[in-house]
Design a protein around this motif. Structure first.
Motif, PDB file in Angstrom:
ATOM      1  N   THR A  90     -19.030 -73.790  -8.583  1.00 25.49           N
ATOM      2  CA  THR A  90     -20.364 -74.118  -9.088  1.00 25.49           C
ATOM      3  C   THR A  90     -21.425 -73.646  -8.103  1.00 25.49           C
ATOM      4  O   THR A  90     -22.480 -73.137  -8.504  1.00 25.49           O
ATOM      5  CB  THR A  90     -20.487 -75.628  -9.330  1.00 25.49           C
ATOM      6  OG1 THR A  90     -19.435 -76.043 -10.205  1.00 25.49           O
ATOM      7  CG2 THR A  90     -21.823 -75.985  -9.937  1.00 25.49           C
ATOM      8  N   GLY A  91     -21.152 -73.795  -6.808  1.00 23.02           N
ATOM      9  CA  GLY A  91     -22.074 -73.293  -5.788  1.00 23.02           C
ATOM     10  C   GLY A  91     -22.230 -71.779  -5.855  1.00 23.02           C
ATOM     11  O   GLY A  91     -23.337 -71.255  -5.713  1.00 23.02           O
ATOM     12  N   VAL A  92     -21.137 -71.076  -6.098  1.00 24.49           N
ATOM     13  CA  VAL A  92     -21.199 -69.614  -6.232  1.00 24.49           C
ATOM     14  C   VAL A  92     -22.025 -69.234  -7.465  1.00 24.49           C
ATOM     15  O   VAL A  92     -22.857 -68.315  -7.421  1.00 24.49           O
ATOM     16  CB  VAL A  92     -19.774 -69.011  -6.310  1.00 24.49           C
ATOM     17  CG1 VAL A  92     -19.803 -67.559  -6.728  1.00 24.49           C
ATOM     18  CG2 VAL A  92     -19.066 -69.167  -4.974  1.00 24.49           C
TER      19      VAL A  92
ATOM     20  N   VAL B 212     -12.598 -77.157  -5.306  1.00 27.19           N
ATOM     21  CA  VAL B 212     -12.654 -75.744  -5.711  1.00 27.19           C
ATOM     22  C   VAL B 212     -13.689 -75.568  -6.823  1.00 27.19           C
ATOM     23  O   VAL B 212     -14.480 -74.606  -6.809  1.00 27.19           O
ATOM     24  CB  VAL B 212     -11.259 -75.242  -6.141  1.00 27.19           C
ATOM     25  CG1 VAL B 212     -11.336 -73.892  -6.829  1.00 27.19           C
ATOM     26  CG2 VAL B 212     -10.331 -75.166  -4.942  1.00 27.19           C
ATOM     27  N   LEU B 213     -13.721 -76.486  -7.786  1.00 28.37           N
ATOM     28  CA  LEU B 213     -14.717 -76.399  -8.855  1.00 28.37           C
ATOM     29  C   LEU B 213     -16.134 -76.573  -8.310  1.00 28.37           C
ATOM     30  O   LEU B 213     -17.068 -75.926  -8.791  1.00 28.37           O
ATOM     31  CB  LEU B 213     -14.421 -77.434  -9.937  1.00 28.37           C
ATOM     32  CG  LEU B 213     -13.204 -77.136 -10.820  1.00 28.37           C
ATOM     33  CD1 LEU B 213     -12.969 -78.280 -11.804  1.00 28.37           C
ATOM     34  CD2 LEU B 213     -13.366 -75.829 -11.550  1.00 28.37           C
TER      35      LEU B 213
ATOM     36  N   ARG C 191      -5.678 -91.738  -0.306  1.00 26.00           N
ATOM     37  CA  ARG C 191      -4.255 -91.947  -0.004  1.00 26.00           C
ATOM     38  C   ARG C 191      -3.356 -91.639  -1.196  1.00 26.00           C
ATOM     39  O   ARG C 191      -2.435 -92.357  -1.499  1.00 26.00           O
ATOM     40  CB  ARG C 191      -4.017 -93.390   0.436  1.00 26.00           C
ATOM     41  CG  ARG C 191      -4.680 -93.758   1.700  1.00 26.00           C
ATOM     42  CD  ARG C 191      -4.177 -95.117   2.159  1.00 26.00           C
ATOM     43  NE  ARG C 191      -4.959 -95.563   3.280  1.00 26.00           N
ATOM     44  CZ  ARG C 191      -5.784 -96.594   3.247  1.00 26.00           C
ATOM     45  NH1 ARG C 191      -5.916 -97.313   2.157  1.00 26.00           N
ATOM     46  NH2 ARG C 191      -6.460 -96.935   4.310  1.00 26.00           N
ATOM     47  N   GLY C 192      -3.617 -90.571  -1.853  1.00 26.35           N
ATOM     48  CA  GLY C 192      -2.785 -90.216  -2.997  1.00 26.35           C
ATOM     49  C   GLY C 192      -2.505 -88.738  -3.003  1.00 26.35           C
ATOM     50  O   GLY C 192      -2.514 -88.061  -1.967  1.00 26.35           O
ATOM     51  N   ASN C 193      -2.273 -88.252  -4.175  1.00 29.26           N
ATOM     52  CA  ASN C 193      -2.000 -86.840  -4.376  1.00 29.26           C
ATOM     53  C   ASN C 193      -3.283 -86.045  -4.105  1.00 29.26           C
ATOM     54  O   ASN C 193      -4.355 -86.408  -4.563  1.00 29.26           O
ATOM     55  CB  ASN C 193      -1.520 -86.632  -5.817  1.00 29.26           C
ATOM     56  CG  ASN C 193      -1.046 -85.220  -6.056  1.00 29.26           C
ATOM     57  OD1 ASN C 193      -0.988 -84.403  -5.144  1.00 29.26           O
ATOM     58  ND2 ASN C 193      -0.695 -84.940  -7.299  1.00 29.26           N
ATOM     59  N   LEU C 194      -3.185 -84.938  -3.380  1.00 24.79           N
ATOM     60  CA  LEU C 194      -4.359 -84.125  -3.041  1.00 24.79           C
ATOM     61  C   LEU C 194      -4.642 -83.021  -4.060  1.00 24.79           C
ATOM     62  O   LEU C 194      -5.616 -82.280  -3.895  1.00 24.79           O
ATOM     63  CB  LEU C 194      -4.188 -83.497  -1.655  1.00 24.79           C
ATOM     64  CG  LEU C 194      -4.316 -84.437  -0.458  1.00 24.79           C
ATOM     65  CD1 LEU C 194      -4.117 -83.668   0.837  1.00 24.79           C
ATOM     66  CD2 LEU C 194      -5.660 -85.116  -0.460  1.00 24.79           C
ATOM     67  N   ALA C 195      -3.830 -82.918  -5.115  1.00 21.66           N
ATOM     68  CA  ALA C 195      -4.025 -81.839  -6.085  1.00 21.66           C
ATOM     69  C   ALA C 195      -5.345 -82.011  -6.849  1.00 21.66           C
ATOM     70  O   ALA C 195      -6.120 -81.058  -6.992  1.00 21.66           O
ATOM     71  CB  ALA C 195      -2.858 -81.782  -7.067  1.00 21.66           C
TER      72      ALA C 195
ATOM     73  N   LEU D 256     -19.416 -76.100   4.922  1.00 21.89           N
ATOM     74  CA  LEU D 256     -18.685 -76.853   5.940  1.00 21.89           C
ATOM     75  C   LEU D 256     -18.956 -78.347   5.806  1.00 21.89           C
ATOM     76  O   LEU D 256     -18.023 -79.165   5.883  1.00 21.89           O
ATOM     77  CB  LEU D 256     -19.087 -76.357   7.335  1.00 21.89           C
ATOM     78  CG  LEU D 256     -18.356 -77.009   8.510  1.00 21.89           C
ATOM     79  CD1 LEU D 256     -16.869 -76.707   8.432  1.00 21.89           C
ATOM     80  CD2 LEU D 256     -18.940 -76.527   9.821  1.00 21.89           C
ATOM     81  N   PHE D 257     -20.219 -78.731   5.573  1.00 25.13           N
ATOM     82  CA  PHE D 257     -20.552 -80.140   5.387  1.00 25.13           C
ATOM     83  C   PHE D 257     -19.847 -80.698   4.155  1.00 25.13           C
ATOM     84  O   PHE D 257     -19.278 -81.802   4.202  1.00 25.13           O
ATOM     85  CB  PHE D 257     -22.069 -80.305   5.257  1.00 25.13           C
ATOM     86  CG  PHE D 257     -22.498 -81.724   5.068  1.00 25.13           C
ATOM     87  CD1 PHE D 257     -22.504 -82.610   6.130  1.00 25.13           C
ATOM     88  CD2 PHE D 257     -22.904 -82.180   3.820  1.00 25.13           C
ATOM     89  CE1 PHE D 257     -22.899 -83.928   5.959  1.00 25.13           C
ATOM     90  CE2 PHE D 257     -23.298 -83.491   3.629  1.00 25.13           C
ATOM     91  CZ  PHE D 257     -23.298 -84.370   4.699  1.00 25.13           C
ATOM     92  N   ALA D 258     -19.841 -79.944   3.058  1.00 28.16           N
ATOM     93  CA  ALA D 258     -19.155 -80.393   1.847  1.00 28.16           C
ATOM     94  C   ALA D 258     -17.652 -80.518   2.084  1.00 28.16           C
ATOM     95  O   ALA D 258     -17.016 -81.468   1.600  1.00 28.16           O
ATOM     96  CB  ALA D 258     -19.435 -79.427   0.695  1.00 28.16           C
TER      97      ALA D 258
END
Length: 178
Positions: free
Chosen positions: A116-118, A111-112, A100-104, A86-88
């Motif tokens: 990595t956390g998993v 997600v990466l 202020r740009g593309n969120l992709a 949640l903090f991340a």
């Protein structure tokens, strides 16, 4: 008679050969050369001795447990990973919206980071199994340690996102007086 001038230990006496000496006496039918005989009132041991795995990695050493038991063990301590995630996520959101740009691309980086956390969680569980269970002979009752390691990693990822946000760095410098 032997010579009396010779010391006693050096005197030898000639003995004529006797019939039957030096011959193996007849044995019972069950006798096998090199095999100990079982005494009266005892029975020979017929079961196999248990084999010992010196490495401790025997596959069937622990009883099989149902999948629900394993899932319950993984859930214990999950609040640490959830708090770190949640903090991340909040820090990532601040960083992504500030761009202020593309969120992709920011979404892909988040997600990466989660994957990595998993992977870090799985590595911590594996290390716990090798060190805690196999080497120290302890029993793991939860996944709290692995969740704590994962939460610390995700908190570090969140701080890294905040350090890349210009207005957050400016506000931090203003608060600390740098």
């Amino acid at each position: 008679m032997a010579d009396q001038t010779q010391p006693w230990a050096e005197r030898t006496v000639e003995v004529p050969p006797q019939p039957g000496v030096g011959v193996v006496p007849p044995q019972r039918d069950a006798f096998q050369r090199g095999v100990a005989q079982v005494g009266p009132g005892r029975t020979p041991r017929t079961e196999q001795f248990p084999t010992v795995d010196p490495t401790g990695w025997a596959g069937d050493s622990a009883p099989r447990r149902p999948m629900s038991w394993h899932l319950a063990q993984l859930r214990r301590g999950g609040e640490w990973s959830a708090a770190g995630g949640l903090f991340a996520f909040v820090c990532w959101g601040i960083w992504a919206i500030s761009g202020r740009g593309n969120l992709a691309t920011p979404l892909l980086t988040f997600v990466l980071s989660l994957l990595t956390g998993v992977g870090l969680f799985a590595l911590a569980r594996l290390l716990g199994r090798v060190v805690w269970e196999r080497q120290l002979g302890r029993i793991r009752r939860s996944a709290r340690g692995a969740h704590l390691v994962t939460a610390l990693f995700l908190a570090g990822v969140g701080v890294a996102y905040l350090q890349q946000t210009e207005w957050v760095v400016s506000a931090w410098n203003w608060v600390t007086g740098n």
